[in-house]
Design a protein around this motif. Sequence first.
Motif, PDB file in Angstrom:
ATOM      1  N   VAL A 159       0.863  -1.185   0.000  1.00  0.00           N
ATOM      2  CA  VAL A 159       0.000   0.000   0.000  1.00  0.00           C
ATOM      3  C   VAL A 159       0.897   1.230   0.000  1.00  0.00           C
ATOM      4  N   LEU A 160       0.745   2.067  -1.000  1.00  0.00           N
ATOM      5  CA  LEU A 160       1.528   3.298  -1.035  1.00  0.00           C
ATOM      6  C   LEU A 160       0.729   4.448  -0.443  1.00  0.00           C
ATOM      7  N   MET A 161       1.410   5.216   0.436  1.00  0.00           N
ATOM      8  CA  MET A 161       0.850   6.501   0.842  1.00  0.00           C
ATOM      9  C   MET A 161       1.914   7.537   0.547  1.00  0.00           C
ATOM     10  N   PRO A 162       1.576   8.579  -0.226  1.00  0.00           N
ATOM     11  CA  PRO A 162       2.597   9.591  -0.521  1.00  0.00           C
ATOM     12  C   PRO A 162       2.912  10.437   0.715  1.00  0.00           C
ATOM     13  N   GLU A 163       4.142  10.927   0.758  1.00  0.00           N
ATOM     14  CA  GLU A 163       4.506  11.811   1.872  1.00  0.00           C
ATOM     15  C   GLU A 163       3.693  13.099   1.828  1.00  0.00           C
ATOM     16  N   ASN A 164       3.528  13.620   0.633  1.00  0.00           N
ATOM     17  CA  ASN A 164       2.741  14.849   0.508  1.00  0.00           C
ATOM     18  C   ASN A 164       1.821  14.699  -0.694  1.00  0.00           C
ATOM     19  N   VAL A 201      -4.164  12.952  -1.191  1.00  0.00           N
ATOM     20  CA  VAL A 201      -4.135  11.559  -1.639  1.00  0.00           C
ATOM     21  C   VAL A 201      -3.650  10.711  -0.471  1.00  0.00           C
ATOM     22  N   TYR A 204       6.976   8.986  -7.520  1.00  0.00           N
ATOM     23  CA  TYR A 204       6.139   7.801  -7.306  1.00  0.00           C
ATOM     24  C   TYR A 204       5.820   7.167  -8.653  1.00  0.00           C
TER      25      TYR A 204
END
Lengths: 325, 325, 325, 325
Positions: free
Chosen positions: A238-243, A251, A312
């Motif tokens: 699962v990717l969560m972006p830093e910003n 997002v 990303y």
Amino acid sequence: MIDYGPFYARLATSPLAPWLRTLPAEVHRWQTEQLHGDFAKWLKTLNTLPDATASSVSLDAVIRFGEPDDLSSGQRAKLEALLKQFKPWRKGPFDLFGLNIDTEWRSDLKWQRVLPHLDDLAGRYVLDIGCGSGYHLWRMKQAGAKMAIGIDPSQLFLMQFKAIQKYAPINLANDVELLPLGVDELPTLQVFDTVFTMGVLYHRRSPVDFLKQCWQQLRPGGQLVLETLVVEGDKYTVLMPENRYAQMRNVWFLPSTDALCLWLRRSGFKDIEVVDLNTTTTEEQRPTEWMENQSLCDFLDPNDRSKTIEGYPAPLRAVITARRI
Amino acid sequence: MIDYGPFYARLATSPLAPWLRTLPAEVHRWQTEQLHGDFAKWLKTLNTLPDATASSVSLDAVIRFGEPDDLSSGQRAKLEALLKQFKPWRKGPFDLFGLNIDTEWRSDLKWQRVLPHLDDLAGRYVLDIGCGSGYHLWRMKQAGAKMAIGIDPSQLFLMQFKAIQKYAPINLANDVELLPLGVDELPTLQVFDTVFTMGVLYHRRSPVDFLKQCWQQLRPGGQLVLETLVVEGDKYTVLMPENRYAQMRNVWFLPSTDALCLWLRRSGFKDIEVVDLNTTTTEEQRPTEWMENQSLCDFLDPNDRSKTIEGYPAPLRAVITARRI
Amino acid sequence: MIDYGPFYARLATSPLAPWLRTLPAEVHRWQTEQLHGDFAKWLKTLNTLPDATASSVSLDAVIRFGEPDDLSSGQRAKLEALLKQFKPWRKGPFDLFGLNIDTEWRSDLKWQRVLPHLDDLAGRYVLDIGCGSGYHLWRMKQAGAKMAIGIDPSQLFLMQFKAIQKYAPINLANDVELLPLGVDELPTLQVFDTVFTMGVLYHRRSPVDFLKQCWQQLRPGGQLVLETLVVEGDKYTVLMPENRYAQMRNVWFLPSTDALCLWLRRSGFKDIEVVDLNTTTTEEQRPTEWMENQSLCDFLDPNDRSKTIEGYPAPLRAVITARRI
Amino acid sequence: MIDYGPFYARLATSPLAPWLRTLPAEVHRWQTEQLHGDFAKWLKTLNTLPDATASSVSLDAVIRFGEPDDLSSGQRAKLEALLKQFKPWRKGPFDLFGLNIDTEWRSDLKWQRVLPHLDDLAGRYVLDIGCGSGYHLWRMKQAGAKMAIGIDPSQLFLMQFKAIQKYAPINLANDVELLPLGVDELPTLQVFDTVFTMGVLYHRRSPVDFLKQCWQQLRPGGQLVLETLVVEGDKYTVLMPENRYAQMRNVWFLPSTDALCLWLRRSGFKDIEVVDLNTTTTEEQRPTEWMENQSLCDFLDPNDRSKTIEGYPAPLRAVITARRI
């Protein structure tokens, strides 16, 4: 104000009637307390659109109402000037009396990918969560839906929808509606035959709660059509972006399709299938005369189009269908 | 009924006073509408506990109130019989008048791991979200907290807490309280100096919303002490079990520590540190006379203690500290 | 802001504790949404009052805190100037450090008429609905009340009360409080031993509902002390003015005492007695240096003092006592 | 359940549309939480009524749907047996397929007295507060009303109404509706052209608030038609019974007509006229086969028909018309 009276009348004698317990109060609260700062201006623009009757209708790749000859040239110039006040136009394309509204997205391409995997929409009550300008609502109607109802909190998209709806024949216009609500404002209806939600899940801080909310709108056996950003990986990825992600704020979770299918199982769905995987192209999403801001081409790494400018993986979109248990 | 009057009086003249805008109504609603089916029976048990004054107090590894001679032997037998009606006792250990309540968890071991990493608790208002029987609340008080307040929706744990609190000296008892609430029932207070939450995050369907809720209880600069199950992996690794995890229902997200730190950054925390990583042992969590159900030993694969019986990685717990921005 | 923390702390461990379920939220709503336009100015005035300790206290006809020597002459001039910003002062008299606040009403005369008919106030929780500046609250305390609590929606009267309370000794100040609420904002408490309401009933559009509201604040057997305008006549006589009465707007029902006793019987009261009937004199109600507007003398027909200038019977006030069934 | 869907559809595109903000939720609350203990039984009775189509319609003194030949004799016997389960029938008369429902009241006589004083009902939205079985609603429709809507909290009266409405032609049935609500449950609509309220005011603890509530339903210039019990006397005369009046509990204020006109002026009405005064006779209100309880004859003093058995003046009813300012 936007008059939803005829829509409420439709609801009242439909399976969606329980919605009347909350909807008119919510819409009223919105109209009295939560209007966008430009709403009054937009409404004036909307009410200034030339009155005209469309002599033809087409709900194919381009949603098309009317022929050039249905308008005088003065009316046509006015129409174009007014509609451009509703920029940016993101989801389309539309054509009103020969005026082509070339939107940022070729939403017809997404529909092409989705359509083969739908339970037959004929006679169905359909909900589109996060419907944007409502382009797909017309396609759902084309595919036989009894009613196609979209929700989207953007009041600008509501204006775009209302501008298009104005020129639809009355029998079509009555079956297609957009409400300026977020998913959190929906009561648990459990009556829709099909729920679409395309491009929303990654904006939700709680994707599992969001899937539950979709579940709560469906009747048992009803179909969910979910489109969202995904990443490559196994069911623990699962990717969560830093910003930001591709310049978008807000997002949160970008799961692998395996992870997403697992979330769906945990949320009460069965018959879960990944029916499409598609890397968004700059042919499908691009700036136009009707959306002059930055678009996908600006959000990708100029040296490596397989990455966003934040580094990303570039946008990869999955379509998943599932049925409510 | 449980009388929270003296607690409300404490709140009224403290920085927590805004809580009075919602708490008494919530507690009343709970006492009139949401009591556990056994609550009346439990309350009767609680009210039947022998009256006695503890001649000694110790808040070390064992929370200890009173000496054997403070009770007659009849009172002592009665005390034991009644307290056993509140089984299973999970978090402890406690000792009342020489009666050792040997709980499933040696919670003192967790405290040992956590304590070195805490901002000095002296004079602080401390909240423990998901506090169980409240064992750690007494340790927080020992460490200098001005008030240590726990919330936990389990009404059985409330009974256990009240039984212990009954024998605490009044000045201690007034500074330590447990409320039968879930985190969703807390208003945004933003005043606690330290918020603990141990063993809760993996039970939440929305971990990011949960971190936000912790954030909303802290004053700027306040410290979060978060303990939860994690898995090995990089910042894109998040495990969600298909069904149960180590026999527990209602387990949702088990992130890697890197993923969890990322979630904390996105939720408004800074100074984020993983201060402890610990594989739970069957010395720390095991069945006892006071918790006769299955315990960790039963939840692990008998052939491979590094896995749960469902085949997932065995419980690995991280402690992370962070500060609210 | 006005800090009611210490008052809430008093409530929390008293029979009035159920009030905490609604009161702090209500007061907060008032402080954030319903402040009078001049409230900020008034609050500044209040906070500018000189700090001083009263060396003497007297709660007799004049509510008196402090001696002239407790203040410097500069402080005294400042005190007078600031208190005059809270004009008009209607209910009194008060004396602060020798500064006599000569109010429009000689409220001590009303108290003299009422006092002989009261159930002994010693140890009682007392509510005064429509208490004005709170003059009678101090007299109730003098008569032994454990707590004397007034409500009045006027925020100016709250300021007057707070100015007086500031100089009361702390043990007195803690037992006497005023809340800026109307009677409709009270929950059904049913715990007060005595409820006073003087000069309110004729302002209520529904006198029977008002009597019920008084009933709902009393414990069974508790005493109501009701003072209101009445007219001569039998039990079927009720005057309603066409518009104003004695220049007051918002006057509704002026019953005969017989009619009022009947209303009390229908509202759940027993032991109903008319204990005083009094034509208000211009000695009791008159303009002063602290209330420079028009007063009773201006509201009567100059040629016939037995009539108001509207031609209605001049103000006749009855005191009725009753007990809740 | 009672399905109000078609009624809501009518409201949605009418001036009454704002009612949808509260009505469906209220009706749902009623249907899920506040049903009369016999409601399920009544509903079954209602649903068992024979299906038949009325070959004739008459809305004259007798509300008449259908001819004897429209039913078989078996259906007719069934109809009578079922309708008698809804006894007591108070307001009428009705005639279904030749079955005469001879109600306690000859409500047609009241209508005769009222009709000459009405603003022309043609095309009007009409509300009847406290409409009983709805007899007058049909007469309002006969007189030209666009929609005639009654409210009455009695669920038995709702059943009687629904039984009659079942046999009305669809176009009539759609224009006449009864809602099981009290006046306190109405939002401030301010859109009705005419508001009737007959036999309600004396049951209200606050007659002035009740008049305000009527006012709040009317559009500016709309007509109020108020019928209530009055007494002889001047504008300061108001009777309140000690307990019952003519055996009715819950009777509060019986003003003189002069007092009532004054109340109307204070409540925001103009053009106030007492258009009828009528001593109720035992011809107009009497026991019948459809109302076998006691009736007026039993409520009067046998020795002096000018008095009730409690000794109050016998029922005298005034009709007053007024217009909202």
